[in-house]
Design a protein around this motif. Structure first.
Motif, PDB file in Angstrom:
ATOM      1  N   ALA A  46      -0.798   4.700 -12.955  1.00  0.00           N
ATOM      2  CA  ALA A  46      -1.137   5.506 -11.772  1.00  0.00           C
ATOM      3  C   ALA A  46      -0.246   6.742 -11.645  1.00  0.00           C
ATOM      4  O   ALA A  46      -0.728   7.825 -11.333  1.00  0.00           O
ATOM      5  CB  ALA A  46      -1.020   4.646 -10.516  1.00  0.00           C
ATOM      6  N   HIS A  47       1.056   6.584 -11.907  1.00  0.00           N
ATOM      7  CA  HIS A  47       1.960   7.705 -11.628  1.00  0.00           C
ATOM      8  C   HIS A  47       1.851   8.829 -12.649  1.00  0.00           C
ATOM      9  O   HIS A  47       2.441   9.884 -12.460  1.00  0.00           O
ATOM     10  CB  HIS A  47       3.404   7.215 -11.506  1.00  0.00           C
ATOM     11  CG  HIS A  47       3.995   6.686 -12.778  1.00  0.00           C
ATOM     12  ND1 HIS A  47       3.773   5.414 -13.227  1.00  0.00           N
ATOM     13  CD2 HIS A  47       4.807   7.256 -13.679  1.00  0.00           C
ATOM     14  CE1 HIS A  47       4.416   5.229 -14.354  1.00  0.00           C
ATOM     15  NE2 HIS A  47       5.050   6.320 -14.664  1.00  0.00           N
ATOM     16  N   ARG A  78       0.163  16.028   1.719  1.00  0.00           N
ATOM     17  CA  ARG A  78       1.009  15.328   0.753  1.00  0.00           C
ATOM     18  C   ARG A  78       0.288  15.175  -0.586  1.00  0.00           C
ATOM     19  O   ARG A  78       0.864  15.384  -1.648  1.00  0.00           O
ATOM     20  CB  ARG A  78       1.391  13.953   1.320  1.00  0.00           C
ATOM     21  CG  ARG A  78       2.314  13.161   0.435  1.00  0.00           C
ATOM     22  CD  ARG A  78       2.685  11.841   1.052  1.00  0.00           C
ATOM     23  NE  ARG A  78       1.539  10.921   1.082  1.00  0.00           N
ATOM     24  CZ  ARG A  78       1.628   9.644   1.420  1.00  0.00           C
ATOM     25  NH1 ARG A  78       2.785   9.146   1.792  1.00  0.00           N
ATOM     26  NH2 ARG A  78       0.566   8.879   1.417  1.00  0.00           N
ATOM     27  N   TYR A 119       7.265  14.730  -1.258  1.00  0.00           N
ATOM     28  CA  TYR A 119       7.535  13.545  -2.085  1.00  0.00           C
ATOM     29  C   TYR A 119       7.004  13.703  -3.506  1.00  0.00           C
ATOM     30  O   TYR A 119       7.712  13.459  -4.483  1.00  0.00           O
ATOM     31  CB  TYR A 119       6.916  12.304  -1.431  1.00  0.00           C
ATOM     32  CG  TYR A 119       7.279  11.019  -2.132  1.00  0.00           C
ATOM     33  CD1 TYR A 119       8.441  10.335  -1.801  1.00  0.00           C
ATOM     34  CD2 TYR A 119       6.467  10.493  -3.133  1.00  0.00           C
ATOM     35  CE1 TYR A 119       8.784   9.166  -2.455  1.00  0.00           C
ATOM     36  CE2 TYR A 119       6.807   9.321  -3.792  1.00  0.00           C
ATOM     37  CZ  TYR A 119       7.962   8.660  -3.439  1.00  0.00           C
ATOM     38  OH  TYR A 119       8.305   7.515  -4.095  1.00  0.00           O
ATOM     39  N   LEU A 165      -5.014   2.264  -9.715  1.00  0.00           N
ATOM     40  CA  LEU A 165      -4.452   1.182  -8.911  1.00  0.00           C
ATOM     41  C   LEU A 165      -5.046  -0.160  -9.310  1.00  0.00           C
ATOM     42  O   LEU A 165      -4.461  -1.199  -9.049  1.00  0.00           O
ATOM     43  CB  LEU A 165      -4.670   1.440  -7.419  1.00  0.00           C
ATOM     44  CG  LEU A 165      -3.986   2.701  -6.875  1.00  0.00           C
ATOM     45  CD1 LEU A 165      -4.272   2.875  -5.389  1.00  0.00           C
ATOM     46  CD2 LEU A 165      -2.481   2.648  -7.105  1.00  0.00           C
ATOM     47  N   ARG A 192      -1.125   6.123   5.143  1.00  0.00           N
ATOM     48  CA  ARG A 192      -0.033   5.598   4.314  1.00  0.00           C
ATOM     49  C   ARG A 192       1.118   6.578   4.171  1.00  0.00           C
ATOM     50  O   ARG A 192       1.605   6.814   3.059  1.00  0.00           O
ATOM     51  CB  ARG A 192      -0.538   5.190   2.923  1.00  0.00           C
ATOM     52  CG  ARG A 192      -1.634   4.137   2.974  1.00  0.00           C
ATOM     53  CD  ARG A 192      -1.794   3.476   1.631  1.00  0.00           C
ATOM     54  NE  ARG A 192      -3.014   2.698   1.581  1.00  0.00           N
ATOM     55  CZ  ARG A 192      -3.451   2.059   0.506  1.00  0.00           C
ATOM     56  NH1 ARG A 192      -2.756   2.120  -0.609  1.00  0.00           N
ATOM     57  NH2 ARG A 192      -4.556   1.360   0.531  1.00  0.00           N
ATOM     58  N   LYS A 252       0.820  -1.205   0.000  1.00  0.00           N
ATOM     59  CA  LYS A 252       0.000   0.000   0.000  1.00  0.00           C
ATOM     60  C   LYS A 252       0.857   1.260   0.000  1.00  0.00           C
ATOM     61  O   LYS A 252       0.451   2.288  -0.525  1.00  0.00           O
ATOM     62  CB  LYS A 252      -0.923   0.010   1.217  1.00  0.00           C
ATOM     63  CG  LYS A 252      -2.008  -1.031   1.138  1.00  0.00           C
ATOM     64  CD  LYS A 252      -2.793  -1.062   2.419  1.00  0.00           C
ATOM     65  CE  LYS A 252      -4.034  -1.924   2.271  1.00  0.00           C
ATOM     66  NZ  LYS A 252      -4.768  -1.961   3.518  1.00  0.00           N
ATOM     67  N   LEU A 253       2.035   1.176   0.619  1.00  0.00           N
ATOM     68  CA  LEU A 253       2.928   2.342   0.606  1.00  0.00           C
ATOM     69  C   LEU A 253       3.441   2.579  -0.806  1.00  0.00           C
ATOM     70  O   LEU A 253       3.598   3.720  -1.250  1.00  0.00           O
ATOM     71  CB  LEU A 253       4.107   2.131   1.557  1.00  0.00           C
ATOM     72  CG  LEU A 253       3.768   2.180   3.043  1.00  0.00           C
ATOM     73  CD1 LEU A 253       4.992   1.817   3.878  1.00  0.00           C
ATOM     74  CD2 LEU A 253       3.279   3.566   3.416  1.00  0.00           C
ATOM     75  N   PHE A 294       4.999   7.652   4.478  1.00  0.00           N
ATOM     76  CA  PHE A 294       6.219   6.851   4.357  1.00  0.00           C
ATOM     77  C   PHE A 294       6.969   6.877   5.690  1.00  0.00           C
ATOM     78  O   PHE A 294       7.378   7.943   6.142  1.00  0.00           O
ATOM     79  CB  PHE A 294       7.099   7.394   3.243  1.00  0.00           C
ATOM     80  CG  PHE A 294       6.400   7.433   1.915  1.00  0.00           C
ATOM     81  CD1 PHE A 294       5.857   6.279   1.382  1.00  0.00           C
ATOM     82  CD2 PHE A 294       6.271   8.608   1.206  1.00  0.00           C
ATOM     83  CE1 PHE A 294       5.191   6.293   0.169  1.00  0.00           C
ATOM     84  CE2 PHE A 294       5.613   8.642  -0.001  1.00  0.00           C
ATOM     85  CZ  PHE A 294       5.073   7.476  -0.525  1.00  0.00           C
ATOM     86  N   GLN A 317       1.833   1.770  -3.522  1.00  0.00           N
ATOM     87  CA  GLN A 317       0.714   2.347  -4.275  1.00  0.00           C
ATOM     88  C   GLN A 317       0.610   3.842  -4.013  1.00  0.00           C
ATOM     89  O   GLN A 317       0.395   4.633  -4.932  1.00  0.00           O
ATOM     90  CB  GLN A 317      -0.598   1.688  -3.847  1.00  0.00           C
ATOM     91  CG  GLN A 317      -0.766   0.274  -4.341  1.00  0.00           C
ATOM     92  CD  GLN A 317      -2.140  -0.267  -3.978  1.00  0.00           C
ATOM     93  OE1 GLN A 317      -2.809   0.245  -3.092  1.00  0.00           O
ATOM     94  NE2 GLN A 317      -2.564  -1.310  -4.676  1.00  0.00           N
ATOM     95  N   ALA A 318       0.766   4.213  -2.734  1.00  0.00           N
ATOM     96  CA  ALA A 318       0.680   5.634  -2.386  1.00  0.00           C
ATOM     97  C   ALA A 318       1.740   6.420  -3.160  1.00  0.00           C
ATOM     98  O   ALA A 318       1.470   7.502  -3.684  1.00  0.00           O
ATOM     99  CB  ALA A 318       0.858   5.824  -0.883  1.00  0.00           C
ATOM    100  N   ALA A 319       2.943   5.863  -3.243  1.00  0.00           N
ATOM    101  CA  ALA A 319       4.017   6.544  -3.973  1.00  0.00           C
ATOM    102  C   ALA A 319       3.645   6.703  -5.442  1.00  0.00           C
ATOM    103  O   ALA A 319       3.891   7.747  -6.053  1.00  0.00           O
ATOM    104  CB  ALA A 319       5.325   5.763  -3.827  1.00  0.00           C
ATOM    105  N   ALA A 320       3.014   5.668  -6.004  1.00  0.00           N
ATOM    106  CA  ALA A 320       2.615   5.747  -7.418  1.00  0.00           C
ATOM    107  C   ALA A 320       1.598   6.860  -7.629  1.00  0.00           C
ATOM    108  O   ALA A 320       1.701   7.623  -8.592  1.00  0.00           O
ATOM    109  CB  ALA A 320       2.051   4.402  -7.882  1.00  0.00           C
ATOM    110  N   PHE A 326      -5.694   8.176   1.683  1.00  0.00           N
ATOM    111  CA  PHE A 326      -6.128   6.831   2.053  1.00  0.00           C
ATOM    112  C   PHE A 326      -6.694   6.816   3.462  1.00  0.00           C
ATOM    113  O   PHE A 326      -6.408   7.691   4.280  1.00  0.00           O
ATOM    114  CB  PHE A 326      -4.942   5.862   1.987  1.00  0.00           C
ATOM    115  CG  PHE A 326      -4.330   5.755   0.623  1.00  0.00           C
ATOM    116  CD1 PHE A 326      -4.810   4.853  -0.301  1.00  0.00           C
ATOM    117  CD2 PHE A 326      -3.266   6.564   0.259  1.00  0.00           C
ATOM    118  CE1 PHE A 326      -4.250   4.746  -1.558  1.00  0.00           C
ATOM    119  CE2 PHE A 326      -2.694   6.469  -0.997  1.00  0.00           C
ATOM    120  CZ  PHE A 326      -3.187   5.553  -1.900  1.00  0.00           C
TER     121      PHE A 326
END
Lengths: 230, 364
Positions: free
Chosen positions: B73-74, B145, B99, B47, B86, A121-122, B88, A124-127, B82
């Motif tokens: 996604a990116h 974020r 980020y 996702l 989530r 999930k982390l 980091f 995914q969050a970065a993506a 979320f």
């Protein structure tokens, strides 16, 4: 250092060099193998898993024999490699190869466990924040599995320092060339009157092993604090 | 810019088949767990890959199965808040916030970091690590974020569900400010009625992967046939504007052309606010009641009737431009001879203002 004879000193230096190269050279392959085992599913995965772990369960002498059969200068692969200047048989590089293969399963195991502990999930969050898969790996996955990489590397280093059976079978026990610390201890024990040399090396082996363990403890604790896994 | 969604997706026994439009403001995806809300936002974020359909923001296509378009996604520039934050764990709050910026260098500089940090009140946290933050603080950082990645669509998947009530009250006002100050559509998943009444501009009601009803929240909530919050919690929201504060501590507002009197509130004259009127707080009278304590008695006509399975019934009343719901018994419906078009009086026992819901209502 006159408290060590040249032969003893050679053995210690060679062992450190062999273990260091074995660790560094197997790290990228271990990362790939660990990633495949932790994250991917593909046909033959169980076979691949078995192959990676084989050195852990095979008698070391068998591993050494297989290496000798594969890489001796008469064998096709050994010949081909010697033409581009890479010789494993009866060379210190062979000792490093044997040590790397014997240590490989331990390293893969440690890294694999840490990859499995990473929360996808982390990633995914970065993506969603714009990181491509490559950058997700570099900025999220690698930092989170750093403790596993370090633990695996130190474990592999210690294993490589102590590797004996496969090494002596593959590259023999030539002082100054392929005689690692364990081979030297073994050799000294075969010669009457050399018990003191053996004992000195035993003490050094104990110190290096303890040092590696302590270092791994300190480093992994510091890294864990840095990445918030305390 | 509005978001347009049309999706079909099959996952085992579960089949999703929805299409809706999400204009600026908050579009609330509302439904029980298992109704497909999270599947939809994950498909919006890229996702998961739906079986077929189309997702576009303005004229930018994020996904179009017919045209073979599916942005990863990116590359979608979709901010995602979320449920569990989530954040980091290996980065500080500051690094978490920036980020998205590492990957957004070529995009126009729209988001102003210090403004967002100030708005969310996370300035003092910047050098800390996520594991030392409270749940509410984590969620505020997660909001920041997502915003700092300069999204063209903001997704929030039950961002308050993991928090206790006090923390929910702490975070909800931030979402109200986002709604009022950002010009990106927000898709917000929830099954909490408080969030619906406070935040929703558009309401998309889902059940078992299908669309029950989609439209402006005021309309959907006042439809006696939908009652997404359950018949017991039925009620409408009205958008009102403060007209005057009277000397005796009563505030006068006007909603849909109809004046209403409320206990005094902290809002300046001219401020917009959202009112909540529960169906159980609305009584129906055939003649204007005399000598009654209720301050608000509105002339109305019956617009629709829905008989419940039990002894209850829901009556939709139109008063000026407003629609109200009244929960009465079937016996009363018969006794008063209620039917569509009948003129009546609505007696409001209570009008509540969802806490913190005072602010400008976005136009459009």
């Amino acid at each position: 250092m006159d408290w060590l004879s040249p032969q003893e000193w050679d053995a210690v230096a060679l062992s450190l060099r062999v273990a260091l190269w074995a660790t560094l050279a197997s790290l990228p392959f271990a990362l790939i193998a660990a990633h495949l085992l932790a994250r991917c599913s593909f046909p033959g995965k169980q076979l691949f898993n078995g192959l990676v772990h084989l050195p852990l369960v095979l008698p070391p002498v068998v591993t050494g024999y297989l290496l000798l059969v594969t890489f001796n200068l008469e064998a096709p692969l050994g010949q081909a490699l010697s033409r581009v200047g890479i010789v494993f048989a009866f060379n210190w590089t062979g000792a490093a190869l044997a040590a790397a293969i014997m240590a490989f399963p331990l390293m893969v195991r440690a890294i694999r466990l840490s990859i499995e502990a990473v929360d996808p999930k982390l990633e995914q969050a970065a993506a969603t924040l714009g990181a491509s898969p490559f950058w997700v790996y570099v900025t999220v996955t690698i930092p989170l599995i750093l403790p596993g990489i370090l633990a695996g590397s130190i474990l592999a280093f210690a294993k490589a320092m102590g590797e004996f059976g496969a090494t002596i079978t593959f590259v023999s026990n030539i002082p100054g060339q392929t005689q690692t610390l364990p081979s030297a201890i073994y050799a000294f024990l075969q010669v009457p009157g050399s018990e003191k040399s053996a004992l000195r090396l035993v003490v050094i082996a104990v110190f290096i092993a303890m040092g590696a363990l302590l270092l791994s403890e300190v480093v992994s604790r510091r890294v864990a604090r840095r990445i918030g896994q305390t | 810019m509005s978001l347009s969604v049309s999706l079909t997706h099959r996952l085992g026994d579960f089949a999703l088949d929805v299409s809706f439009e999400a204009p600026d403001g908050v579009t609330m995806l509302y439904g029980r767990s298992g109704s497909g809300k999270t599947t939809i936002v994950n498909a919006l974020a890229g996702l998961i890959q739906p079986d077929a359909g189309r997702i576009s923001i303005g004229n930018v296509s994020l996904y179009d199965s017919k045209a073979g378009v599916s942005l990863p996604a990116h590359k979608r520039q979709v901010g995602y808040i979320f449920q569990e934050g989530r954040l980091f764990p290996h980065l500080t709050v500051q690094q978490n916030l920036t980020y998205g910026k590492w990957f957004a260098s070529r995009r126009e500089a729209r988001a102003d970091r210090s403004k967002i940090v100030e708005m969310l009140g996370i300035g003092p946290l910047l050098n800390r690590r996520p594991d030392g933050l409270s749940g509410g603080e984590k969620q505020r950082v997660a909001i920041g974020r997502a915003l700092l990645a300069r999204p063209r669509l903001l997704l929030a998947d039950e961002p308050l569900a993991a928090l206790d009530d006090a923390r929910k009250d702490e975070i909800l006002p931030y979402f109200e400010r986002l709604r009022d100050e950002l010009d990106v559509p927000i898709v917000y998943v929830s099954h909490a009625s408080a969030e619906v009444t406070r935040l929703a501009d558009t309401l998309v009601v889902l059940e078992n992967g299908r669309l029950v009803r989609a439209g402006p929240a005021t309309e959907v909530l006042s439809d006696p046939g939908v009652t997404p919050l359950g018949a017991g919690a039925a009620g409408v929201i009205l958008e009102a504007q403060v007209v005057a504060h009277h000397d005796d501590g009563v505030t006068e507002v006007v909603a849909g052309g109809i004046p209403l009197l409320l206990p005094q509130m902290q809002a300046s004259v001219g401020a917009h606010l959202r009112l909540r009127i529960e169906a159980q707080d609305v009584m129906i009278a055939l003649a204007r009641p005399q000598e009654i304590s209720a301050l608000n008695v509105l002339p109305a006509t019956v617009a629709a009737l829905r008989m419940g399975d039990g002894p209850g019934a829901l009556v939709q009343l139109r008063s000026g431009k407003n629609l109200l719901l009244s929960r009465v018994t079937r016996r009363s419906v018969e006794a008063l001879g209620l039917r569509e078009g009948k003129p009546v009086f609505a007696v409001l026992k209570a009008v509540s203002i969802p806490r913190g819901a005072i602010g400008d209502i976005p136009k459009g």
